[in-house]
Design an enzyme around this catalytic site. Sequence first.
Site, PDB file in Angstrom:
ATOM      1  N   HIS A 165       0.865  -1.096   0.090  1.00 18.62           N
ATOM      2  CA  HIS A 165      -0.121   0.181   0.035  1.00 18.62           C
ATOM      3  C   HIS A 165       0.884   1.264   0.015  1.00 18.62           C
ATOM      4  O   HIS A 165       1.739   1.257   0.893  1.00 18.62           O
ATOM      5  CB  HIS A 165      -0.892  -0.066   1.186  1.00 18.62           C
ATOM      6  CG  HIS A 165      -2.041   1.113   1.293  1.00 18.62           C
ATOM      7  ND1 HIS A 165      -2.749   1.195   0.088  1.00 18.62           N
ATOM      8  CD2 HIS A 165      -1.938   2.150   2.044  1.00 18.62           C
ATOM      9  CE1 HIS A 165      -3.456   2.461   0.496  1.00 18.62           C
ATOM     10  NE2 HIS A 165      -3.374   3.034   1.597  1.00 18.62           N
TER      11      HIS A 165
ATOM     12  N   GLU B 261       8.446   1.651  -3.303  1.00 22.62           N
ATOM     13  CA  GLU B 261       7.518   0.279  -3.427  1.00 22.62           C
ATOM     14  C   GLU B 261       8.189  -0.798  -4.081  1.00 22.62           C
ATOM     15  O   GLU B 261       8.145  -1.993  -3.343  1.00 22.62           O
ATOM     16  CB  GLU B 261       6.203   0.653  -4.232  1.00 22.62           C
ATOM     17  CG  GLU B 261       4.958   1.382  -3.665  1.00 22.62           C
ATOM     18  CD  GLU B 261       3.983   1.660  -4.634  1.00 22.62           C
ATOM     19  OE1 GLU B 261       4.303   1.801  -5.735  1.00 22.62           O
ATOM     20  OE2 GLU B 261       2.785   1.166  -4.158  1.00 22.62           O
TER      21      GLU B 261
HETATM   22  N1  LIG Z   1     -10.351  -7.287   2.670  1.00 19.66           N
HETATM   23  C1  LIG Z   1      -9.215  -6.798   1.853  1.00 19.66           C
HETATM   24  N2  LIG Z   1      -9.148  -6.680   0.606  1.00 19.66           N
HETATM   25  C2  LIG Z   1      -8.063  -5.918   0.033  1.00 19.66           C
HETATM   26  C3  LIG Z   1      -7.183  -5.097   0.826  1.00 19.66           C
HETATM   27  C4  LIG Z   1      -7.300  -5.251   2.313  1.00 19.66           C
HETATM   28  O1  LIG Z   1      -6.359  -4.672   3.132  1.00 19.66           O
HETATM   29  N3  LIG Z   1      -8.309  -6.077   2.759  1.00 19.66           N
HETATM   30  N4  LIG Z   1      -6.322  -4.398   0.245  1.00 19.66           N
HETATM   31  C5  LIG Z   1      -6.593  -4.002  -1.011  1.00 19.66           C
HETATM   32  C6  LIG Z   1      -5.502  -3.030  -1.689  1.00 19.66           C
HETATM   33  N5  LIG Z   1      -6.063  -1.822  -1.829  1.00 19.66           N
HETATM   34  C7  LIG Z   1      -5.310  -0.748  -1.275  1.00 19.66           C
HETATM   35  O2  LIG Z   1      -4.104  -1.290  -0.866  1.00 19.66           O
HETATM   36  C8  LIG Z   1      -7.416  -1.559  -2.317  1.00 19.66           C
HETATM   37  C9  LIG Z   1      -7.698  -1.773  -3.857  1.00 19.66           C
HETATM   38  C10 LIG Z   1      -8.986  -1.554  -4.154  1.00 19.66           C
HETATM   39  C11 LIG Z   1      -9.738  -0.835  -3.336  1.00 19.66           C
HETATM   40  C12 LIG Z   1     -11.236  -0.479  -3.840  1.00 19.66           C
HETATM   41  O3  LIG Z   1     -11.993   0.336  -3.393  1.00 19.66           O
HETATM   42  N6  LIG Z   1     -11.647  -1.379  -4.900  1.00 19.66           N
HETATM   43  C13 LIG Z   1     -12.898  -1.202  -5.621  1.00 19.66           C
HETATM   44  C14 LIG Z   1     -12.835  -1.247  -7.058  1.00 19.66           C
HETATM   45  C15 LIG Z   1     -11.866   0.000  -7.530  1.00 19.66           C
HETATM   46  C16 LIG Z   1     -11.623  -0.434  -8.965  1.00 19.66           C
HETATM   47  O4  LIG Z   1     -11.878  -1.315  -9.509  1.00 19.66           O
HETATM   48  O5  LIG Z   1     -10.861   0.655  -9.413  1.00 19.66           O
HETATM   49  C17 LIG Z   1     -13.892  -2.361  -4.911  1.00 19.66           C
HETATM   50  O6  LIG Z   1     -13.025  -3.572  -4.684  1.00 19.66           O
HETATM   51  O7  LIG Z   1     -15.144  -2.524  -5.187  1.00 19.66           O
HETATM   52  C18 LIG Z   1      -9.430  -0.357  -2.113  1.00 19.66           C
HETATM   53  C19 LIG Z   1      -8.250  -0.647  -1.462  1.00 19.66           C
HETATM   54  C20 LIG Z   1      -6.913  -5.247  -2.136  1.00 19.66           C
HETATM   55  N7  LIG Z   1      -7.963  -5.790  -1.303  1.00 19.66           N
HETATM   56  N1  GAR Z   2      -4.342   0.435  -2.755  1.00 17.90           N
HETATM   57  C1  GAR Z   2      -3.574  -0.344  -3.630  1.00 17.90           C
HETATM   58  C2  GAR Z   2      -2.716   0.665  -4.594  1.00 17.90           C
HETATM   59  O1  GAR Z   2      -3.437   1.864  -4.504  1.00 17.90           O
HETATM   60  N2  GAR Z   2      -1.945   0.154  -5.127  1.00 17.90           N
HETATM   61  C3  GAR Z   2      -1.365   1.177  -6.240  1.00 17.90           C
HETATM   62  O2  GAR Z   2      -1.142   0.658  -7.406  1.00 17.90           O
HETATM   63  C4  GAR Z   2       0.119   0.484  -7.915  1.00 17.90           C
HETATM   64  C5  GAR Z   2       0.148  -0.743  -8.720  1.00 17.90           C
HETATM   65  O3  GAR Z   2       0.904  -0.629  -9.800  1.00 17.90           O
HETATM   66  P1  GAR Z   2       1.739  -1.666 -10.346  1.00 17.90           P
HETATM   67  O4  GAR Z   2       0.617  -2.422 -11.222  1.00 17.90           O
HETATM   68  O5  GAR Z   2       2.732  -1.259 -11.455  1.00 17.90           O
HETATM   69  O6  GAR Z   2       2.485  -2.816  -9.396  1.00 17.90           O
HETATM   70  C6  GAR Z   2       0.915   0.610  -7.163  1.00 17.90           C
HETATM   71  O7  GAR Z   2       2.081   1.514  -7.332  1.00 17.90           O
HETATM   72  C7  GAR Z   2       0.232   0.979  -5.836  1.00 17.90           C
HETATM   73  O8  GAR Z   2       0.532   2.614  -5.605  1.00 17.90           O
END
Ligand SMILES: Nc1nc2c(c(=O)[nH]1)N[C@@H](CN(C=O)c1ccc(C(=O)N[C@@H](CCC(=O)O)C(=O)O)cc1)CN2
Ligand code: GAR
Length: 215
Positions: free
Chosen positions: A125, A194
Amino acid sequence: MASGGHRIVVLISGSGTNLQALIDAQGTPSLPNAKIVLVLSNRKAAYGLTRAQGADPPILTQVLALQPYLKANPGKTRDNYDHEVSKIVLAASPHLLVLAGWMHVFSDAFLREVEKENVPIINLHPALPGAFDGVNSIQRAFDAFGRGEIEHSGVMVHKVIREVDRGEPVLVRTVEIKKEDTLEDFEQRVHQTEWSVIVEGTKIVLESRSGNPTA
Ligand SMILES: Nc1nc2c(c(=O)[nH]1)N[C@@H](CN(C=O)c1ccc(C(=O)N[C@@H](CCC(=O)O)C(=O)O)cc1)CN2
Ligand SMILES: NCC(=O)N[C@@H]1O[C@H](COP(=O)([O-])[O-])[C@@H](O)[C@H]1O
């Protein structure tokens, strides 16, 4: 630890630059005795799939996107999708799941199945614990800095639990924001951070699983 090293499944949604960092590190002192055995994407256009297929040796890839799944399976739900994803990743007999830009929030339908098999899940993240959970974290941090609300941001690898981005941090690294930064300057600094944090965080978890360094 099973012979042949630690088996890693990586989940992606996009360009896969963090996946590439893991691909490049597998089997090196940065990530010894570890092999990515599957890359799963929820978007068929994810360039990370190309990165996996172009690896040497090529890495198995699979795609399962939510909306096409729901369209192809009338009556099925997002939970059914999550359960299907769990079956795919567990079929690869992983020792660790890494969410590397995986942009789908998992329900208990997924987490429960993975937990049954005692497979840890980590997520990369681009923010510090408790700050800017969710999506667009880099932009939100940059804007908060511009409002004088924060002095720096960061990157973390954390354990995945139901509450998004609130799992136990595994590795946290601060990222400087300079007053002369453009968003692009800051974003590049975050991404470069990252790429090392995801490798180091993965190594930490694998070492803790096997109880000794991944020699
Ligand atoms: N249960 C969990 N699932 C996920 C986590 C977590 O900690 N607990 N981490 C995420 C990764 N992430 C942030 O790091 C993150 C990714 C996506 C979303 C989100 O709101 N997704 C939407 C769709 C958005 C899109 O398609 O562009 C959704 O799922 O409806 C929030 C946080 C990965 N999963
Ligand atoms: N909440 C999760 C999130 O926002 N992740 C973001 O998606 C990118 C994926 O890049 P990548 O596909 O080049 O690895 C990552 O750089 C990170 O910043």
